[in-house]
Scaffold this motif. Sequence first.
Motif, PDB file in Angstrom:
ATOM      1  N   LYS A 142      -4.727  -2.530  -1.231  1.00  0.00           N
ATOM      2  CA  LYS A 142      -3.511  -3.330  -1.100  1.00  0.00           C
ATOM      3  C   LYS A 142      -2.440  -2.930  -2.113  1.00  0.00           C
ATOM      4  CE  LYS A 142      -2.295  -8.225  -0.739  1.00  0.00           C
ATOM      5  NZ  LYS A 142      -1.862  -8.515   0.579  1.00  0.00           N
ATOM      6  N   ASP A 143      -2.869  -2.705  -3.357  1.00  0.00           N
ATOM      7  CA  ASP A 143      -1.827  -2.430  -4.362  1.00  0.00           C
ATOM      8  C   ASP A 143      -1.552  -0.939  -4.551  1.00  0.00           C
ATOM      9  OD1 ASP A 143      -4.258  -2.031  -5.381  1.00  0.00           O
ATOM     10  OD2 ASP A 143      -4.135  -3.570  -6.963  1.00  0.00           O
ATOM     11  N   SER A 144      -2.141  -0.073  -3.672  1.00  0.00           N
ATOM     12  CA  SER A 144      -1.888   1.369  -3.825  1.00  0.00           C
ATOM     13  C   SER A 144      -0.883   1.902  -2.829  1.00  0.00           C
ATOM     14  CB  SER A 144      -3.187   2.162  -3.663  1.00  0.00           C
ATOM     15  OG  SER A 144      -4.155   1.675  -4.551  1.00  0.00           O
ATOM     16  N   VAL A 145      -0.539   1.103  -1.819  1.00  0.00           N
ATOM     17  CA  VAL A 145       0.427   1.563  -0.808  1.00  0.00           C
ATOM     18  C   VAL A 145       1.512   0.500  -0.668  1.00  0.00           C
ATOM     19  CG1 VAL A 145      -1.289   2.891   0.527  1.00  0.00           C
ATOM     20  CG2 VAL A 145      -0.900   0.495   1.100  1.00  0.00           C
ATOM     21  N   PRO A 146       2.699   0.854  -0.151  1.00  0.00           N
ATOM     22  CA  PRO A 146       3.729  -0.158   0.089  1.00  0.00           C
ATOM     23  C   PRO A 146       3.169  -1.294   0.960  1.00  0.00           C
ATOM     24  CG  PRO A 146       4.623   2.038   0.411  1.00  0.00           C
ATOM     25  CD  PRO A 146       3.148   2.205   0.209  1.00  0.00           C
ATOM     26  N   GLU A 147       3.673  -2.497   0.742  1.00  0.00           N
ATOM     27  CA  GLU A 147       3.094  -3.687   1.361  1.00  0.00           C
ATOM     28  C   GLU A 147       3.026  -3.609   2.892  1.00  0.00           C
ATOM     29  OE1 GLU A 147       4.653  -7.176  -0.602  1.00  0.00           O
ATOM     30  OE2 GLU A 147       4.027  -8.373   1.135  1.00  0.00           O
ATOM     31  N   ALA A 148       4.130  -3.152   3.499  1.00  0.00           N
ATOM     32  CA  ALA A 148       4.159  -3.094   4.969  1.00  0.00           C
ATOM     33  C   ALA A 148       3.113  -2.088   5.468  1.00  0.00           C
ATOM     34  CB  ALA A 148       5.547  -2.678   5.443  1.00  0.00           C
ATOM     35  N   GLU A 149       2.866  -1.055   4.695  1.00  0.00           N
ATOM     36  CA  GLU A 149       1.895  -0.035   5.115  1.00  0.00           C
ATOM     37  C   GLU A 149       0.471  -0.578   5.022  1.00  0.00           C
ATOM     38  OE1 GLU A 149       2.611   3.842   3.426  1.00  0.00           O
ATOM     39  OE2 GLU A 149       4.757   3.720   3.911  1.00  0.00           O
ATOM     40  N   PHE A 150       0.224  -1.436   4.040  1.00  0.00           N
ATOM     41  CA  PHE A 150      -1.103  -2.046   3.964  1.00  0.00           C
ATOM     42  C   PHE A 150      -1.342  -2.924   5.190  1.00  0.00           C
ATOM     43  CE2 PHE A 150      -4.253  -5.235   2.783  1.00  0.00           C
ATOM     44  CZ  PHE A 150      -5.306  -4.383   2.449  1.00  0.00           C
ATOM     45  N   GLU A 151      -0.286  -3.616   5.579  1.00  0.00           N
ATOM     46  CA  GLU A 151      -0.406  -4.456   6.769  1.00  0.00           C
ATOM     47  C   GLU A 151      -0.688  -3.614   8.011  1.00  0.00           C
ATOM     48  OE1 GLU A 151       2.690  -7.530   8.069  1.00  0.00           O
ATOM     49  OE2 GLU A 151       2.231  -7.890   5.916  1.00  0.00           O
ATOM     50  N   SER A 152       0.007  -2.474   8.106  1.00  0.00           N
ATOM     51  CA  SER A 152      -0.274  -1.558   9.224  1.00  0.00           C
ATOM     52  C   SER A 152      -1.730  -1.130   9.200  1.00  0.00           C
ATOM     53  CB  SER A 152       0.571  -0.286   9.116  1.00  0.00           C
ATOM     54  OG  SER A 152       1.918  -0.581   9.218  1.00  0.00           O
ATOM     55  N   ALA A 153      -2.225  -0.821   8.007  1.00  0.00           N
ATOM     56  CA  ALA A 153      -3.606  -0.341   7.894  1.00  0.00           C
ATOM     57  C   ALA A 153      -4.594  -1.405   8.364  1.00  0.00           C
ATOM     58  CB  ALA A 153      -3.904   0.079   6.461  1.00  0.00           C
ATOM     59  N   THR A 154      -4.297  -2.684   8.084  1.00  0.00           N
ATOM     60  CA  THR A 154      -5.235  -3.735   8.507  1.00  0.00           C
ATOM     61  C   THR A 154      -5.214  -3.931  10.013  1.00  0.00           C
ATOM     62  OG1 THR A 154      -3.575  -5.420   8.107  1.00  0.00           O
ATOM     63  CG2 THR A 154      -5.166  -5.063   6.354  1.00  0.00           C
ATOM     64  N   LYS A 155      -4.071  -3.653  10.645  1.00  0.00           N
ATOM     65  CA  LYS A 155      -4.048  -3.905  12.100  1.00  0.00           C
ATOM     66  C   LYS A 155      -4.279  -2.642  12.940  1.00  0.00           C
ATOM     67  CE  LYS A 155       0.863  -3.660  13.042  1.00  0.00           C
ATOM     68  NZ  LYS A 155       2.131  -4.188  12.767  1.00  0.00           N
ATOM     69  N   ALA A 156      -4.313  -1.467  12.311  1.00  0.00           N
ATOM     70  CA  ALA A 156      -4.515  -0.225  13.074  1.00  0.00           C
ATOM     71  C   ALA A 156      -5.974  -0.131  13.526  1.00  0.00           C
ATOM     72  CB  ALA A 156      -4.144   0.989  12.223  1.00  0.00           C
ATOM     73  N   GLY A 157      -6.220  -0.444  14.808  1.00  0.00           N
ATOM     74  CA  GLY A 157      -7.585  -0.422  15.342  1.00  0.00           C
ATOM     75  C   GLY A 157      -7.981   0.978  15.790  1.00  0.00           C
ATOM     76  N   ILE A 158      -9.187   1.039  16.342  1.00  0.00           N
ATOM     77  CA  ILE A 158      -9.736   2.329  16.778  1.00  0.00           C
ATOM     78  C   ILE A 158      -8.774   3.042  17.727  1.00  0.00           C
ATOM     79  CG2 ILE A 158     -11.583   3.285  18.249  1.00  0.00           C
ATOM     80  CD1 ILE A 158     -13.470   1.391  16.826  1.00  0.00           C
ATOM     81  N   GLU A 159      -8.580   4.325  17.465  1.00  0.00           N
ATOM     82  CA  GLU A 159      -7.731   5.243  18.240  1.00  0.00           C
ATOM     83  C   GLU A 159      -6.235   5.069  17.975  1.00  0.00           C
ATOM     84  OE1 GLU A 159      -8.593   8.093  19.826  1.00  0.00           O
ATOM     85  OE2 GLU A 159     -10.555   7.632  18.990  1.00  0.00           O
ATOM     86  N   SER A 160      -5.857   4.220  17.030  1.00  0.00           N
ATOM     87  CA  SER A 160      -4.459   4.220  16.612  1.00  0.00           C
ATOM     88  C   SER A 160      -4.185   5.556  15.938  1.00  0.00           C
ATOM     89  CB  SER A 160      -4.198   3.100  15.607  1.00  0.00           C
ATOM     90  OG  SER A 160      -4.385   1.852  16.226  1.00  0.00           O
ATOM     91  N   SER A 161      -2.974   6.083  16.122  1.00  0.00           N
ATOM     92  CA  SER A 161      -2.643   7.363  15.482  1.00  0.00           C
ATOM     93  C   SER A 161      -1.886   7.084  14.189  1.00  0.00           C
ATOM     94  CB  SER A 161      -1.816   8.232  16.417  1.00  0.00           C
ATOM     95  OG  SER A 161      -0.745   7.496  16.961  1.00  0.00           O
ATOM     96  N   VAL A 162      -2.246   7.826  13.157  1.00  0.00           N
ATOM     97  CA  VAL A 162      -1.689   7.545  11.831  1.00  0.00           C
ATOM     98  C   VAL A 162      -1.474   8.828  11.035  1.00  0.00           C
ATOM     99  CG1 VAL A 162      -2.877   5.306  11.733  1.00  0.00           C
ATOM    100  CG2 VAL A 162      -3.948   7.281  10.697  1.00  0.00           C
TER     101      VAL A 162
END
Length: 457
Positions: free
Chosen positions: A78-98
């Motif tokens: 959480k504290d290593s990436v910008p806040e919005a990006e952490f949120e993306s990481a929590t919602k990026a499910g299987i087969e999301s492209s990143v």
Amino acid sequence: MALHVTPDGLTGHERPKGLYSHWVFRIWMLAIRQVLSQDMVGKAVQVRGWIYRTRSSGGIVFSVLRDSTGIVQVTVKKDSVPEAEFESATKAGIESSVMIEGTLAEDKRAPGGFEIRASRFQLVGLAEPFPITEYQSTELLLDLRHLWIRSREQTAVMKTKAALLRGAREWFYENGYTEVTPPIITGVAPEDSTQLFQVKYFDRIAYLSQSAQFYLESLIFSCEKVWSLTPSFRAEKSRTPRHLAEFWHLEMEAAWLTNEENMGVQEQLLTAMLHNAADECADELKMLKRDPATLKKIEPPFDRMKYAEAMDYLQGKGLNVMWGSDLGAVEERELTKDRDIPLFIVNYPKELKPFYMKENQDDPRTYKNTDLLAPEGFGEIIGGSERETDHKLILERLAEKGEGPENYGWYMDLRKYGSVPHSGFGMGMERIVTWVCKLDHIRDAIAYPRTVARVYP
Ligand code: 4AD
Ligand code: MG
């Protein structure tokens, strides 16, 4: 990997050869396989791909990312990436492209022994809940083939097939063969005419090619040694684990070549293909439970057995066969299950094979032909023969089969204008892949299998 200055003066890693060749942001985009190395530990890396697995716990997301070259664990704190990006990481499910940027660290528990500690996490394409989960029926996986081909096994199979084909192409090139492009819409049936697919061709009927052989035979008079890779079509009603309605056919034809020399070409070509796959795809093969060393051990000459000897052998094993019995999956398996290099069966009875083969003068009941059987019970992978050059004999055989010579007019011309002894063969690419990749069913040797039951997707 050495540090490298990109054209506009920004630093990045040395440009990877063969894989990704462009850079994004400050550093070279790397293939996952390139990231997974001791030299990269502590360095900034950037990768992109698809989420393979993911779970989050407290302020950390643990993901595994895949690309075409492998998988790597990524941790996003959480504290290593910008806040919005952490949120993306929590919602990026299987087969999301990143796209991910971070530092490589060693982690013995991670697949491959390394993980990327993310400093950026960019969601490119959010995936809906992926319809393929761990235990799925074969039918569902076939319905979802367009998604299932992303699986690591399927990727490994496709890469192995490409490596086999590259081995073939190089071998043909080095040995003076010309690659030619025969037609797919045809008016002839080189193999079993009951297995032709008809197509409406303007105002008449034509067929989808079963084999390029007759066209290759015509092309030896210009190029002498030719080969082609084409789809071939067989309207086989039988549902077996070794038959497709559409398969990729690698065929060769050469002027002046005897049946014996034709076997030599098959041995050398196949060896080159197997060795190339073992070198290029060692990791993929291991993942498929094929030890690449078993392929490296295969070298010419392969064993040879006359059809007549095969009958004796099979009878000795208690199989109910006699002269004139065809060799099916069961018989071929019995002949090769304990072998680890391929086996030629030579001189089949004429009644089992097509009309174009050359008579074997030493035993006129038979032809100068061969089937090459893969080891380990996988069965026929190549069919080849010396070709009949006697115009009269061909006409007699066509008459015996009740076929009119009119459809073969152009083919007969080849015997009239400077005929030469010649031989060739056809190799089923998916048969080779089934064996090399130890697959249970030939449908997994091709991205979109065409069988009696299926043309979707
Ligand atoms: O033995 P086949 O029928 O021989 C020919 O077509 C010759 N005219 C080839 C030639 O001499 N140019 O087919 C050749 C190979 C088989 O050994 C097998 O590997 C593969 O093609 N094959 C199939 N593969 C998948 N599905 C099918 N329905 C196949 N039928 C043949
Ligand atoms: Mg055959």
